[in-house]
Design a protein around this motif. Structure first.
Motif, PDB file in Angstrom:
ATOM      1  N   SER A   1       0.831  -1.196   0.000  1.00 19.58           N
ATOM      2  CA  SER A   1       0.000   0.000   0.000  1.00 19.58           C
ATOM      3  C   SER A   1       0.868   1.248   0.000  1.00 19.58           C
TER       4      SER A   1
ATOM      5  N   THR B   1       1.000   3.962   6.255  1.00 13.92           N
ATOM      6  CA  THR B   1       0.152   3.177   5.367  1.00 13.92           C
ATOM      7  C   THR B   1       0.469   1.695   5.537  1.00 13.92           C
TER       8      THR B   1
ATOM      9  N   GLU C   1      -5.648   2.588   2.210  1.00 15.79           N
ATOM     10  CA  GLU C   1      -4.799   3.530   1.473  1.00 15.79           C
ATOM     11  C   GLU C   1      -5.644   4.653   0.875  1.00 15.79           C
TER      12      GLU C   1
END
Length: 421
Positions: free
Chosen positions: A40, A47, A334
């Motif tokens: 991601s 993230t 994300e």
């Protein structure tokens, strides 16, 4: 990962752990090296929530990459409501690795002025591991002269046991135009193969002959060679505390101590690393832009050459150790990070409700996004549902690119039910 590996003739392997500060580009680099989106990526920090495995297979060689969460301290973790894995996984990833790849974002003044203490700490705790320095986002720097200065700082002037870099403060002003033109040529050739680099050196040498300078005939070529670790540099003075640290770490196994002894060793680490900006143990330095793909092939070829003779551990069809559910949640999170402000995405809970195929063979996904407060729910949905629609569209496209198939993603935003009584 339960499938038995198929052994090629003369198999080679290399385990590489990629560590760095949050948002330095570790996941983007992993995706680029792999040529497949398995990690991601977002402009916001954290993230990556845990160690992510990715496998490169080329010829008789496997490169096992471990993309780790950005290294943070406990205070930062509590502030962002981060799970324990974000603080533990980067350190745990180094135990079985062959090489530590330290990624530094050189586009920010703070990160290019010194390697973070927590990263230096890990390097000093694992001096037996091979390590390389990867400077990311080099395309955002004004000149390669600046890049060389950063390299000297972050390596303590030493690469692969050899001195690196020189100071040019005594050069005459009339050389500045040559510096500028050399930089332009270096920018074109800094990530080329040996043959192309030789052509670049020759072009700079020809260019030098057009200028009336008092420097020796090899100076222009040396501007190129600075990028390949062949320049001498003044020895970096080390503090007595640092020397004590190095001596201390050579006599014990950090993982085998605990309690008061570990506290004492942490104090030695903290004192010894005070004021230390770089790590002299890097065997090589790479200059890349992960987003633009600059320098990726050169780095990949280096890793393949560094692989050691060893039986393959993984089946060659393996790409990542993540389950499909993990990739789904990772991708949606994300997009939440990309579309929602501040720390709101970190306080949302994702739950996969349905995961199957329809009669046409299309991947059908129903996922719930659970909010703690009505105000947050309103922001996630957006006016007339525009925000959640954009999130679903962006996530769908990325998931189709990852799974290489058609799919339909439906996101339902819910309010967390408070326990009764």
């Amino acid at each position: 990962m339960l499938m038995q590996p198929i052994q090629p003739p003369d198999p080679h392997m290399l385990h590489v752990s990629i560590i760095g500060a949050p948002n330095s580009g570790k996941s983007t680099l992993t995706n680029k090296l792999l040529g497949w989106r398995v990690c991601s990526v977002s402009k916001k920090v954290h993230t990556t929530r845990k160690n992510t495995f990715a496998l490169i297979v080329e010829g008789n060689t496997q490169i096992a990459l471990l993309d780790t969460p950005g290294i943070v301290n406990k205070h930062h973790g509590k502030r962002h409501h981060l799970e324990r894995s974000l603080m533990v996984d980067p350190q745990s990833s180094l135990h079985d690795t062959d090489m530590i790849a330290v990624l530094v974002d050189v586009s920010t003044p703070l990160s290019r002025s010194a390697i973070e203490y927590r990263i230096l700490r890990l390097l000093h705790l694992h001096p037996d591991k091979g390590s390389i320095l990867i400077l990311n986002k080099v395309d955002m720097l004004k000149s390669h002269t600046e890049l060389l200065h950063i390299t000297r700082i972050l390596t303590q002037g030493t690469i692969n046991g050899e001195p690196f870099g020189t100071q040019f403060s005594n050069r005459k002003v009339k050389n500045e135009e040559l510096f500028k033109k050399a930089d332009e040529e270096i920018a074109k050739g800094s990530h080329l193969n040996d043959s192309a680099r030789l052509q670049t050196e020759n072009k700079i040498s020809e260019m030098q002959s057009d200028y009336d300078t008092d420097i020796d005939s090899n100076f222009a070529k040396e501007q190129v060679r600075k990028l390949y670790n062949t320049e001498p540099c003044p020895v970096v003075k080390k503090s007595p505390a640092y020397e004590t640290l190095v001596e201390c770490l050579s006599d014990y196994d950090y993982d085998m101590i605990d309690g008061e002894d570990k506290v004492k060793q942490e104090r030695v680490l903290h004192r010894g690393l005070a004021g230390v900006k770089g790590w002299p143990g890097f065997s090589n330095v790479f200059y890349i832009s992960a987003i633009e793909g600059i320098g990726i092939d050169y780095l990949k070829q280096y890793l393949l050459k560094k692989a050691i003779p060893s039986p393959w551990i993984y089946h060659p069809s393996l790409v990542t150790d993540q389950m499909p559910q993990e990739i789904l949640e990772m991708t949606v999170r994300e997009k939440l990070l990309d579309h929602l402000p501040k720390e709101i995405p970190y306080n949302l809970t994702l739950k996969i409700n349905t995961l199957n195929f329809d009669e046409h063979g299309r991947f059908m996904i129903l996922m719930e996004i659970i909010c703690r407060r009505p105000g947050i729910l309103k922001m996630v949905v957006g006016k007339e549902g525009r925000v959640i629609k954009s999130i679903a569209e962006d996530a769908t496209q990325d998931l189709m690119n990852t799974f290489k198939c058609d799919l339909k993603l439906k996101l339902i935003v819910k309010l967390l039910k408070e326990p009764s009584g």
